[in-house]
Write a protein that holds these residues in place. Structure first.
Motif, PDB file in Angstrom:
ATOM      1  N   PRO A 177     -26.731  -3.212  28.578  1.00 30.45           N
ATOM      2  CA  PRO A 177     -27.644  -2.466  29.460  1.00 30.45           C
ATOM      3  C   PRO A 177     -28.555  -2.925  30.367  1.00 30.45           C
ATOM      4  N   ARG A 178     -29.163  -2.511  31.115  1.00 35.46           N
ATOM      5  CA  ARG A 178     -30.487  -3.058  31.843  1.00 35.46           C
ATOM      6  C   ARG A 178     -31.699  -2.524  31.418  1.00 35.46           C
ATOM      7  N   PRO A 179     -32.705  -3.421  31.562  1.00 36.60           N
ATOM      8  CA  PRO A 179     -34.100  -2.827  31.143  1.00 36.60           C
ATOM      9  C   PRO A 179     -34.620  -1.686  31.940  1.00 36.60           C
ATOM     10  N   GLY A 180     -35.543  -0.967  31.369  1.00 37.64           N
ATOM     11  CA  GLY A 180     -36.209   0.030  32.017  1.00 37.64           C
ATOM     12  C   GLY A 180     -37.630  -0.275  32.275  1.00 37.64           C
ATOM     13  N   PRO A 181     -38.240   0.621  33.090  1.00 34.35           N
ATOM     14  CA  PRO A 181     -39.660   0.488  33.422  1.00 34.35           C
ATOM     15  C   PRO A 181     -40.699   0.128  32.327  1.00 34.35           C
ATOM     16  N   SER A 182     -40.528   0.462  31.281  1.00 34.47           N
ATOM     17  CA  SER A 182     -41.318   0.469  30.083  1.00 34.47           C
ATOM     18  C   SER A 182     -40.842  -0.609  29.095  1.00 34.47           C
ATOM     19  N   ASP A 183     -39.959  -1.199  29.216  1.00 29.47           N
ATOM     20  CA  ASP A 183     -39.466  -2.356  28.513  1.00 29.47           C
ATOM     21  C   ASP A 183     -40.104  -3.617  28.648  1.00 29.47           C
ATOM     22  N   VAL A 184     -40.004  -4.715  27.934  1.00 32.06           N
ATOM     23  CA  VAL A 184     -40.611  -5.887  27.972  1.00 32.06           C
ATOM     24  C   VAL A 184     -39.227  -6.822  28.151  1.00 32.06           C
ATOM     25  N   VAL A 185     -39.442  -7.781  29.206  1.00 29.28           N
ATOM     26  CA  VAL A 185     -38.351  -8.617  29.515  1.00 29.28           C
ATOM     27  C   VAL A 185     -38.886  -9.993  29.028  1.00 29.28           C
ATOM     28  N   PHE A 186     -37.862 -10.877  28.775  1.00 27.43           N
ATOM     29  CA  PHE A 186     -38.157 -12.329  28.513  1.00 27.43           C
ATOM     30  C   PHE A 186     -37.376 -13.094  29.279  1.00 27.43           C
ATOM     31  N   ILE A 187     -38.226 -13.680  30.253  1.00 23.99           N
ATOM     32  CA  ILE A 187     -37.167 -13.947  31.398  1.00 23.99           C
ATOM     33  C   ILE A 187     -37.606 -15.666  31.604  1.00 23.99           C
ATOM     34  N   LYS A 188     -36.964 -16.546  32.140  1.00 25.49           N
ATOM     35  CA  LYS A 188     -37.272 -17.801  33.072  1.00 25.49           C
ATOM     36  C   LYS A 188     -37.262 -17.758  34.443  1.00 25.49           C
ATOM     37  N   TYR A 189     -38.089 -17.906  34.944  1.00 25.44           N
ATOM     38  CA  TYR A 189     -38.105 -17.796  36.395  1.00 25.44           C
ATOM     39  C   TYR A 189     -38.898 -18.802  37.267  1.00 25.44           C
ATOM     40  N   VAL A 190     -38.426 -19.161  38.518  1.00 27.89           N
ATOM     41  CA  VAL A 190     -39.085 -19.893  39.599  1.00 27.89           C
ATOM     42  C   VAL A 190     -39.566 -19.135  40.862  1.00 27.89           C
ATOM     43  N   GLY A 191     -40.501 -18.986  41.068  1.00 31.42           N
ATOM     44  CA  GLY A 191     -40.999 -18.186  42.133  1.00 31.42           C
ATOM     45  C   GLY A 191     -41.138 -19.063  43.404  1.00 31.42           C
ATOM     46  N   VAL A 197     -45.300  -6.793  40.149  1.00 32.90           N
ATOM     47  CA  VAL A 197     -45.272  -6.170  41.494  1.00 32.90           C
ATOM     48  C   VAL A 197     -44.068  -5.366  41.606  1.00 32.90           C
ATOM     49  N   PRO A 198     -44.288  -4.107  42.449  1.00 37.99           N
ATOM     50  CA  PRO A 198     -42.980  -3.175  42.627  1.00 37.99           C
ATOM     51  C   PRO A 198     -41.611  -3.737  42.797  1.00 37.99           C
ATOM     52  N   GLY A 199     -41.648  -4.654  43.635  1.00 31.54           N
ATOM     53  CA  GLY A 199     -40.227  -5.365  44.024  1.00 31.54           C
ATOM     54  C   GLY A 199     -39.892  -6.192  43.017  1.00 31.54           C
ATOM     55  N   PHE A 200     -40.407  -6.941  42.214  1.00 29.37           N
ATOM     56  CA  PHE A 200     -39.961  -7.720  40.898  1.00 29.37           C
ATOM     57  C   PHE A 200     -39.477  -6.712  39.974  1.00 29.37           C
ATOM     58  N   ALA A 201     -40.312  -5.539  39.598  1.00 28.58           N
ATOM     59  CA  ALA A 201     -40.094  -4.546  38.628  1.00 28.58           C
ATOM     60  C   ALA A 201     -38.665  -3.889  39.256  1.00 28.58           C
ATOM     61  N   GLU A 202     -38.493  -3.668  40.325  1.00 32.09           N
ATOM     62  CA  GLU A 202     -37.202  -3.159  40.959  1.00 32.09           C
ATOM     63  C   GLU A 202     -35.956  -4.029  40.690  1.00 32.09           C
ATOM     64  N   SER A 221     -37.542  -2.733  23.954  1.00 37.38           N
ATOM     65  CA  SER A 221     -38.595  -1.672  24.193  1.00 37.38           C
ATOM     66  C   SER A 221     -39.930  -2.182  23.944  1.00 37.38           C
ATOM     67  N   GLU A 222     -40.982  -1.654  24.417  1.00 36.89           N
ATOM     68  CA  GLU A 222     -42.510  -1.923  24.274  1.00 36.89           C
ATOM     69  C   GLU A 222     -42.720  -1.912  22.704  1.00 36.89           C
ATOM     70  N   ALA A 223     -42.204  -1.005  22.133  1.00 36.87           N
ATOM     71  CA  ALA A 223     -42.578  -0.696  20.841  1.00 36.87           C
ATOM     72  C   ALA A 223     -41.984  -1.925  19.885  1.00 36.87           C
ATOM     73  N   GLU A 224     -40.751  -2.191  20.239  1.00 33.41           N
ATOM     74  CA  GLU A 224     -40.184  -3.380  19.257  1.00 33.41           C
ATOM     75  C   GLU A 224     -40.771  -4.665  19.608  1.00 33.41           C
ATOM     76  N   ALA A 225     -41.263  -4.890  20.795  1.00 36.32           N
ATOM     77  CA  ALA A 225     -41.943  -6.246  21.286  1.00 36.32           C
ATOM     78  C   ALA A 225     -43.153  -6.196  20.664  1.00 36.32           C
ATOM     79  N   THR A 226     -43.935  -5.049  20.753  1.00 33.46           N
ATOM     80  CA  THR A 226     -45.392  -4.954  19.925  1.00 33.46           C
ATOM     81  C   THR A 226     -45.218  -5.456  18.482  1.00 33.46           C
ATOM     82  N   GLN A 227     -44.142  -4.735  17.936  1.00 36.28           N
ATOM     83  CA  GLN A 227     -43.867  -5.094  16.414  1.00 36.28           C
ATOM     84  C   GLN A 227     -43.520  -6.559  16.078  1.00 36.28           C
ATOM     85  N   ARG A 228     -42.663  -7.170  17.035  1.00 33.64           N
ATOM     86  CA  ARG A 228     -42.412  -8.754  16.949  1.00 33.64           C
ATOM     87  C   ARG A 228     -43.669  -9.484  17.165  1.00 33.64           C
TER      88      ARG A 228
END
Length: 188
Positions: free
Chosen positions: A54-68, A102-107, A155-162
């Motif tokens: 699946p894909r993350p939703g707006p309230s999820d917490v992602v774990f990413i590696k990125y370069v901007g 930012v909205p574009g990154f969230a999208e 989910s945010e709840a699972e991330a908070t618990q972890r």
């Protein structure tokens, strides 16, 4: 001697040449209109490596590696490894709440899947517009590009618990490290 077969040319009907040129002009304008309509004016996400699930939703917490980077290739940001061991309690990568960027990154994040690698292009209007963060290397009205690896999300709840479990683990380790070690061993 060889004789060449002659085919008489018929005269072009009056107005046919004008119709031909009008047809060419209409075809060119139609092609230009289609090309213009297909130029994206919003966030684009190009898949480099396909992810799964699946894909993350707006309230999820992602774990990413990125370069901007900026349009000229200047790097303005890069994810960092967490400065402490996580004991596998949380995934690798920089944790971010999807709704906190930012909205574009969230999208863009919401179009990704776990394990995938992507290039996200964000127009200035969907990034910082004419008001980038103070003391930022991002100029006003800058389009942004991110190379992103979606390590995992939850989910945010699972991330908070972890994160709470990680904090407890670190406190327990610090408690053991702060305990007196006893007198030094005698030198021989």
């Amino acid at each position: 001697m060889t004789e060449i077969t002659r085919v008489p040319l018929q005269p072009i009907a009056k107005g046919s040449l004008t119709k031909l040129w009008l047809g060419v002009v209409v075809a060119v304008l139609l092609g230009a209109g289609i090309a213009f309509a297909s130029v994206p004016d919003g966030v684009t996400v190009d898949t480099i490596t396909e992810g799964t699930g699946p894909r993350p939703g707006p309230s999820d917490v992602v774990f990413i590696k990125y370069v901007g980077t900026l349009a000229d290739g200047t790097e303005f940001d890069r994810s960092k490894e967490l400065p402490f061991p996580t004991g596998g309690i949380i995934p690798d990568g920089m944790p971010m709440q999807v709704s906190g960027v930012v909205p574009g990154f969230a999208e863009g994040l919401q179009q990704m899947q776990k394990g995938g690698k992507y290039v996200v292009n964000i127009p200035a209007k969907d990034a910082y517009g004419d008001a980038p963060p103070p003391n930022s290397p991002i100029p006003p009205n800058a389009n942004l590009t991110f190379d992103v690896e979606m390590v995992d999300f939850m989910s945010e709840a699972e991330a908070t618990q972890r994160f709470q479990a990680l904090q407890q683990m670190m406190q327990a380790q610090q408690g053991g490290a702060e305990a007196p070690a006893g007198p030094p061993a005698p030198q021989q």
